[in-house]
Scaffold this motif. Structure first.
Motif, PDB file in Angstrom:
ATOM      1  N   THR A 147      14.026 -23.681  20.867  1.00 43.57           N
ATOM      2  CA  THR A 147      13.061 -23.963  21.936  1.00 43.57           C
ATOM      3  C   THR A 147      11.977 -22.894  21.963  1.00 43.57           C
ATOM      4  N   ALA A 148      12.406 -21.638  21.817  1.00 40.03           N
ATOM      5  CA  ALA A 148      11.415 -20.539  21.804  1.00 40.03           C
ATOM      6  C   ALA A 148      10.481 -20.692  20.600  1.00 40.03           C
TER       7      ALA A 148
ATOM      8  N   THR B  36       9.789 -23.470  19.091  1.00 40.86           N
ATOM      9  CA  THR B  36       8.915 -24.631  19.349  1.00 40.86           C
ATOM     10  C   THR B  36       7.792 -24.251  20.302  1.00 40.86           C
ATOM     11  N   ARG B  37       8.120 -23.503  21.327  1.00 42.58           N
ATOM     12  CA  ARG B  37       7.100 -23.085  22.294  1.00 42.58           C
ATOM     13  C   ARG B  37       6.057 -22.189  21.633  1.00 42.58           C
TER      14      ARG B  37
ATOM     15  N   TYR C  77       3.952 -24.386  19.493  1.00 43.60           N
ATOM     16  CA  TYR C  77       3.059 -25.193  20.338  1.00 43.60           C
ATOM     17  C   TYR C  77       1.865 -24.359  20.819  1.00 43.60           C
ATOM     18  N   SER C  78       2.153 -23.117  21.273  1.00 38.02           N
ATOM     19  CA  SER C  78       1.041 -22.259  21.726  1.00 38.02           C
ATOM     20  C   SER C  78       0.090 -21.946  20.566  1.00 38.02           C
TER      21      SER C  78
END
Length: 194
Positions: A53-54, A56-57, A60-61
């Motif tokens: 998740t980290a 992916t985040r 994404y950023s």
């Protein structure tokens, strides 16, 4: 034009960190599986999900940032193209003005030349008419001169004939006077006999 290599972006630190987090998550899961402990496998799975998740985040950023950068690049490029279009429009307007001025000047020069040509043609026609009139007058004068010369020759011939006739008449007159004088000198008795 720039080459494809020059246009490619370098891999950012964020993507490197995200890749490292995914690698760590994969290593945790792979390390927990051989141990056979459920708690360790669950913790490794939860850690993998959190790290994923980290990652992916972070990815994404990075994607959002690259889109913003691309939008800024497109905006700057559009502004540059707009400035170039405005500059070209101004250049085209200036060029059109210069060409209209030149065309107007050329048309005025052409009009002036046509007017001058018309005036020159009128002067040439007038000069030709005057020349023809003078030529007719000269021909007429030449004809009159010939007629006068012919009459002069006739008059000279008549004068010569008249002079000859006068000379003949004077001779006849002298003869007649001599006869009259001789007749008057003859005695009257002799005159009656004749």
């Amino acid at each position: 034009m720039s080459s494809p290599t020059a246009r490619r972006r370098q891999r950012s630190t964020r993507l490197t960190v995200a890749s490292a987090l995914l690698t760590i998550a994969a290593v945790l899961v792979i390390a927990a599986i051989p141990t056979g402990q459920a708690v360790l496998s669950v913790l490794a799975g939860i850690g993998a999900v959190v790290l994923g998740t980290a990652a992916t985040r972070i990815t994404y950023s990075e994607l959002i940032q690259s889109r913003r950068d691309a939008q800024q690049d497109r905006s700057a490029l559009a502004k540059k193209y707009a400035e170039q279009a405005a500059q070209r429009a101004a250049e085209n307007a200036a060029f059109a003005t210069v060409m209209r001025t030149r065309l107007s000047t050329t048309e005025q020069s052409l009009h002036d030349l046509e007017h001058a040509l018309g005036a020159a043609q009128k002067r040439a026609a007038e000069a030709t008419r005057k020349f023809n009139a003078e030529a007719r007058r000269a021909d007429l004068a030449e004809g009159q001169t010939r007629e006068t010369e012919r009459r002069l020759e006739e008059a000279e011939e008549r004068a010569a004939e008249a002079i000859l006739r006068v000379a003949e008449l004077e001779q006849e007159l002298d003869v007649a006077r001599a006869e009259v004088t001789a007749w008057q000198a003859t005695p009257p008795s002799y005159r009656q006999a004749q």
